[in-house]
Structures are given as structure tokens and as C-alpha cells.
Motif scaffolding. Sequence first.
Motif, PDB file in Angstrom:
ATOM      1  N   ALA A  70      12.431 -12.287  -4.234  1.00 30.59           N
ATOM      2  CA  ALA A  70      12.695 -10.555  -4.164  1.00 30.59           C
ATOM      3  C   ALA A  70      11.804  -9.454  -5.448  1.00 30.59           C
ATOM      4  CB  ALA A  70      14.159 -10.073  -3.923  1.00 30.59           C
ATOM      5  N   ASN A  71      12.312 -10.994  -6.734  1.00 33.07           N
ATOM      6  CA  ASN A  71      11.441 -10.322  -7.543  1.00 33.07           C
ATOM      7  C   ASN A  71      10.139 -10.093  -7.674  1.00 33.07           C
ATOM      8  OD1 ASN A  71      14.497  -9.687  -9.180  1.00 33.07           O
ATOM      9  ND2 ASN A  71      14.562 -12.437 -10.081  1.00 33.07           N
ATOM     10  N   GLN A  72       9.453 -11.549  -7.319  1.00 31.88           N
ATOM     11  CA  GLN A  72       8.065 -11.463  -7.029  1.00 31.88           C
ATOM     12  C   GLN A  72       7.260 -10.322  -6.707  1.00 31.88           C
ATOM     13  OE1 GLN A  72       6.671 -14.927  -4.791  1.00 31.88           O
ATOM     14  NE2 GLN A  72       4.664 -14.807  -6.009  1.00 31.88           N
ATOM     15  N   CYS A  73       8.299  -9.880  -5.451  1.00 32.97           N
ATOM     16  CA  CYS A  73       7.518  -8.995  -4.346  1.00 32.97           C
ATOM     17  C   CYS A  73       7.935  -7.672  -5.226  1.00 32.97           C
ATOM     18  CB  CYS A  73       8.806  -9.063  -3.030  1.00 32.97           C
ATOM     19  SG  CYS A  73       8.330 -10.853  -1.998  1.00 32.97           S
ATOM     20  N   SER A  74       8.755  -7.371  -6.152  1.00 31.01           N
ATOM     21  CA  SER A  74       8.832  -6.141  -6.751  1.00 31.01           C
ATOM     22  C   SER A  74       7.658  -6.048  -7.541  1.00 31.01           C
ATOM     23  CB  SER A  74      10.207  -6.435  -7.231  1.00 31.01           C
ATOM     24  OG  SER A  74      11.352  -6.055  -6.129  1.00 31.01           O
ATOM     25  N   ARG A  75       6.956  -6.979  -7.533  1.00 28.63           N
ATOM     26  CA  ARG A  75       6.468  -7.294  -9.144  1.00 28.63           C
ATOM     27  C   ARG A  75       5.077  -6.156  -8.087  1.00 28.63           C
ATOM     28  NH1 ARG A  75       4.535 -11.088 -11.490  1.00 28.63           N
ATOM     29  NH2 ARG A  75       4.990 -12.825 -10.254  1.00 28.63           N
ATOM     30  N   ALA A  76       4.404  -7.841  -7.521  1.00 28.69           N
ATOM     31  CA  ALA A  76       3.325  -7.438  -6.893  1.00 28.69           C
ATOM     32  C   ALA A  76       2.869  -5.698  -5.868  1.00 28.69           C
ATOM     33  CB  ALA A  76       3.431  -8.594  -5.437  1.00 28.69           C
ATOM     34  N   SER A  77       4.182  -5.537  -5.283  1.00 31.39           N
ATOM     35  CA  SER A  77       4.065  -4.459  -4.628  1.00 31.39           C
ATOM     36  C   SER A  77       3.795  -3.601  -5.919  1.00 31.39           C
ATOM     37  CB  SER A  77       5.702  -4.027  -4.327  1.00 31.39           C
ATOM     38  OG  SER A  77       5.541  -2.373  -3.775  1.00 31.39           O
ATOM     39  N   VAL A  78       4.432  -3.366  -7.058  1.00 33.34           N
ATOM     40  CA  VAL A  78       3.753  -2.189  -8.193  1.00 33.34           C
ATOM     41  C   VAL A  78       2.197  -2.175  -8.530  1.00 33.34           C
ATOM     42  CG1 VAL A  78       3.645  -1.548 -10.410  1.00 33.34           C
ATOM     43  CG2 VAL A  78       6.161  -2.054  -9.071  1.00 33.34           C
ATOM     44  N   ILE A  79       1.807  -3.303  -8.136  1.00 32.31           N
ATOM     45  CA  ILE A  79       0.094  -4.190  -8.322  1.00 32.31           C
ATOM     46  C   ILE A  79      -0.439  -3.152  -7.669  1.00 32.31           C
ATOM     47  CG2 ILE A  79      -1.365  -5.841  -9.716  1.00 32.31           C
ATOM     48  CD1 ILE A  79       0.614  -5.327 -11.105  1.00 32.31           C
ATOM     49  N   ARG A  80       0.007  -3.556  -6.289  1.00 32.94           N
ATOM     50  CA  ARG A  80      -0.870  -3.578  -4.860  1.00 32.94           C
ATOM     51  C   ARG A  80      -0.381  -1.497  -5.297  1.00 32.94           C
ATOM     52  NH1 ARG A  80       1.002  -1.806   0.147  1.00 32.94           N
ATOM     53  NH2 ARG A  80      -0.377  -2.610   1.695  1.00 32.94           N
ATOM     54  N   GLN A  81       0.014  -1.169  -5.353  1.00 33.66           N
ATOM     55  CA  GLN A  81       0.322   0.379  -5.618  1.00 33.66           C
ATOM     56  C   GLN A  81      -0.637   0.920  -6.594  1.00 33.66           C
ATOM     57  OE1 GLN A  81       4.103   2.730  -5.713  1.00 33.66           O
ATOM     58  NE2 GLN A  81       5.044   0.510  -4.747  1.00 33.66           N
ATOM     59  N   PHE A  82      -0.602  -0.047  -7.915  1.00 33.13           N
ATOM     60  CA  PHE A  82      -2.082   0.444  -8.848  1.00 33.13           C
ATOM     61  C   PHE A  82      -3.313   0.252  -8.189  1.00 33.13           C
ATOM     62  CE2 PHE A  82      -4.378  -1.343 -12.461  1.00 33.13           C
ATOM     63  CZ  PHE A  82      -4.245   0.007 -13.448  1.00 33.13           C
ATOM     64  N   SER A  83      -3.552  -0.204  -7.374  1.00 39.45           N
ATOM     65  CA  SER A  83      -4.602  -0.880  -7.076  1.00 39.45           C
ATOM     66  C   SER A  83      -5.199   0.226  -6.018  1.00 39.45           C
ATOM     67  CB  SER A  83      -4.670  -2.842  -5.928  1.00 39.45           C
ATOM     68  OG  SER A  83      -4.649  -3.710  -7.101  1.00 39.45           O
ATOM     69  N   LYS A  84      -3.961   0.174  -4.988  1.00 36.15           N
ATOM     70  CA  LYS A  84      -4.320   1.291  -4.318  1.00 36.15           C
ATOM     71  C   LYS A  84      -5.500   2.530  -4.802  1.00 36.15           C
ATOM     72  CE  LYS A  84      -1.612   1.352  -0.351  1.00 36.15           C
ATOM     73  NZ  LYS A  84      -1.068   2.009   0.489  1.00 36.15           N
ATOM     74  N   TYR A  85      -4.596   2.975  -6.108  1.00 41.74           N
ATOM     75  CA  TYR A  85      -4.876   4.186  -6.724  1.00 41.74           C
ATOM     76  C   TYR A  85      -6.284   3.798  -7.444  1.00 41.74           C
ATOM     77  CZ  TYR A  85      -5.314   6.956 -11.107  1.00 41.74           C
ATOM     78  OH  TYR A  85      -5.649   8.126 -12.002  1.00 41.74           O
ATOM     79  N   LEU A  86      -6.803   2.552  -8.110  1.00 40.10           N
ATOM     80  CA  LEU A  86      -7.716   2.384  -7.904  1.00 40.10           C
ATOM     81  C   LEU A  86      -8.734   2.379  -7.156  1.00 40.10           C
ATOM     82  CD1 LEU A  86      -7.652  -0.953 -10.542  1.00 40.10           C
ATOM     83  CD2 LEU A  86      -7.927   1.335 -11.700  1.00 40.10           C
ATOM     84  N   ASP A  87      -8.387   2.078  -6.578  1.00 43.48           N
ATOM     85  CA  ASP A  87      -9.593   2.937  -5.171  1.00 43.48           C
ATOM     86  C   ASP A  87     -10.124   3.734  -5.134  1.00 43.48           C
ATOM     87  OD1 ASP A  87     -11.431   0.627  -2.683  1.00 43.48           O
ATOM     88  OD2 ASP A  87      -9.596   2.087  -1.883  1.00 43.48           O
ATOM     89  N   SER A  88      -8.671   4.621  -5.063  1.00 40.64           N
ATOM     90  CA  SER A  88      -8.825   6.165  -4.872  1.00 40.64           C
ATOM     91  C   SER A  88     -10.179   6.910  -5.711  1.00 40.64           C
ATOM     92  CB  SER A  88      -7.454   6.662  -4.752  1.00 40.64           C
ATOM     93  OG  SER A  88      -6.546   6.716  -5.780  1.00 40.64           O
ATOM     94  N   ILE A  89      -9.922   6.048  -6.677  1.00 39.97           N
ATOM     95  CA  ILE A  89     -10.916   6.775  -7.855  1.00 39.97           C
ATOM     96  C   ILE A  89     -11.852   6.213  -7.664  1.00 39.97           C
ATOM     97  CG2 ILE A  89      -8.462   7.722  -9.007  1.00 39.97           C
ATOM     98  CD1 ILE A  89      -8.621   5.636 -10.945  1.00 39.97           C
ATOM     99  N   GLY A  90     -12.331   5.527  -7.189  1.00 50.24           N
ATOM    100  CA  GLY A  90     -13.683   4.670  -7.013  1.00 50.24           C
ATOM    101  C   GLY A  90     -13.770   3.743  -8.247  1.00 50.24           C
ATOM    102  N   HIS A  91     -13.019   3.030  -8.303  1.00 51.97           N
ATOM    103  CA  HIS A  91     -12.786   1.526  -8.716  1.00 51.97           C
ATOM    104  C   HIS A  91     -12.852   0.443  -8.118  1.00 51.97           C
ATOM    105  CE1 HIS A  91     -12.483   2.531 -13.147  1.00 51.97           C
ATOM    106  NE2 HIS A  91     -11.753   3.194 -13.074  1.00 51.97           N
ATOM    107  N   LEU A  92     -13.787  -0.321  -8.058  1.00 51.59           N
ATOM    108  CA  LEU A  92     -13.370  -1.630  -7.584  1.00 51.59           C
ATOM    109  C   LEU A  92     -11.789  -2.584  -7.627  1.00 51.59           C
ATOM    110  CD1 LEU A  92     -16.923  -3.183  -7.158  1.00 51.59           C
ATOM    111  CD2 LEU A  92     -15.763  -1.833  -5.469  1.00 51.59           C
ATOM    112  N   ALA A  93     -11.410  -2.637  -6.983  1.00 51.44           N
ATOM    113  CA  ALA A  93     -10.082  -2.900  -7.024  1.00 51.44           C
ATOM    114  C   ALA A  93      -9.786  -3.976  -5.730  1.00 51.44           C
ATOM    115  CB  ALA A  93      -8.785  -2.360  -7.128  1.00 51.44           C
TER     116      ALA A  93
END
Length: 326
Positions: A70-93
Motif C-alpha cells: 500500500a505504501n509503494q502504491c501511494s508513492r507511485a501514485s504521486v509520481i504518476r500524477q507528477f509525470s502527467k503534470y510534466l507531460d501537460s506542460i510539454g516535458h517528456l515524461a
Amino acid sequence: MNEFGFTGPLKDAMSNFILLKRSVGNKYESEVGILKRFDRYLARNYPTITGLSKESVTGWCTKQPHEKSANQCSRASVIRQFSKYLDSIGHLAYILPARYYPSGFQYVPHIYTKDELVRFFAETDKCHFCNECPWRHQVMPVFFRLLFECGMRCSEARLLMVGDVDLTKGCLTIRESKNRNSRLLMISASMFRRLKEYADAVHPYPDEGAFFFPGAPGRPMTLGNVYKNFRRFLWRAGISHMGDGPRVHDFRHTFAVYRLKAWSEQGKDLLAMLPVLKTYLGHDSFNETAYYLRMTADVFPDIRMKLEGMFGNIIPDMGGNLYEAD
């Protein structure tokens, strides 16, 4: 602008991401800690990157020794959201696919029986004076009863201020709880009497800016302090603690299930009462509240047919999200 002390190659993007999350109503506090650890990882291993490669993401999200799924999934979820944000502002992620990591065992909330509740609260009443936490014997009997009788999250009760407890109207103000939601909670006559007696003893000269349930001077009780006392009361009450539960948060689940059961037995229109429960619990959506319909049907099979006949199309499977945050 980097407001959070990030030092890695994506420090500005991380800071802006957090500010964006908070601007739309998310507290985004524990997630900052996760991003800080990820920032240090990137600074050490990928100091010149401008985006996120699959290797950089999966390398950090790999399950650590003794880490719960569950802790691993929580960590990964935050990074997944950050990656989606990077992608939305034009960074390869690289964006982790949904459910990329198995969540593992899902905890099924423990619904305390009436006998267990009587035994547990009897043990809180025996709590004795402690020099390190001088109000402990006064706090514990009231604190845990409040979790059950009002279905409060542990953090909501811990962070109550004296000014949030209106002992003229019998009302509690919950400020900026989960998803920054605030609400008012009316309390029962018996709870009102307990709070009044407690306030007279612990806050004889009320300071509205003081914590209602103090731990160390000027500070609220810590989660560790709550849990340590909770486990002691469980053991003395003869309630077995197996694996991950029972948990403190299960008092909230128990409140919701018993409330639905009472309304059902009183012949109340549960379709009309469900919004009341949703508001009282501070839920964002009906899906969160409807989950308790299924739990009520499972715990009290005598009313299963009635509930399923009325709500069969909205009662979720038990495979839903069992990890409601505090």
C-alpha cells in the motif's frame, strides 16, 4: 519559483505542481515529503534530466525491503500524477500505467460489536495520570468516544481547537479536513455532558487557540501517542489485534454502519438519509458513503434483503477503496 527546498533537476516543476494541487483544494502535505525524496533521488542519479524516463521512474518506485504494498502504491501514485503534470506542460515524461503495482492485501474494516465497545471504553475510563502527558487520563475516555459517537477521523479530533467546540450549542466545527472540506457536527446529549465535564477540568480558562486534546504543552496529541494508547486499551479489553487491525479508523466505520442499521430499523427512508450521512462524515462523493451500505448488509444480514432491494444498483463491491485516509 521553488518554495519547498527542492534541489534536483526538476525542482521548479515540482514546486509549481504542488502549488497547482493546492490551488484546486488539495492539502498536498504528505505528498510533499514523497516528492522531496524523489527530488533527492533525481539529484543523485539523474542530475541533468529535463523530463522523466521510464528507468528513472520505475527505479525509484521499486518496492523497498519491508515496505508494504500500500505504501509503494501511494508513492507511485504521486509520481504518476507528477509525470502527467510534466507531460501537460510539454516535458517528456514516462507515465506509470494505472495499477502498475499490485496493491496487495486490502484491509477489511473491523466493525466493533457492542460488547467490544463497552469493554474498550471501560478500559479508557481506567486510564491513569502520567507525568509526561498530564492530561492523558482526562483525554483518552473522551477522545475515543468522540471518534465513535461522531464518526470523526482521528486527525479531525486530534486537531480540534478549544474555539471549535461550542458548548452552548453542542456543536463541533471541523476545519479544512480531507480535501479541505469544513463542516459542523452536532453532538448527542450524553457526548455534550462528557465534553462539558472534560472542558471544565482541562480548560478552566478557555483559550480558543489551544488544542482541545493537548499532548505536550502547546501541541496536539501525536498519532503515535494515540496508537500506543489504543493498542493498550485493545489488549486490556481482550480484543485481538491481528495483522493490520482493528484500527483506530474503524471507529468511524463502525459509527456509519450502526447509524445506517438504526435508520433501517426505525423505518427511515435511507435514500433520503444517505445525503445526511455523507455530509456528516465529510465525504466528497456518494460512492464513499454508499460503501457503508454494503458493509451494513454484510455485518447485519437480517437487513441485507431490505438494503439490497432499495440500493442494489449503487452498493459497491467490497473490492473498492478500503484505505480512506485520516
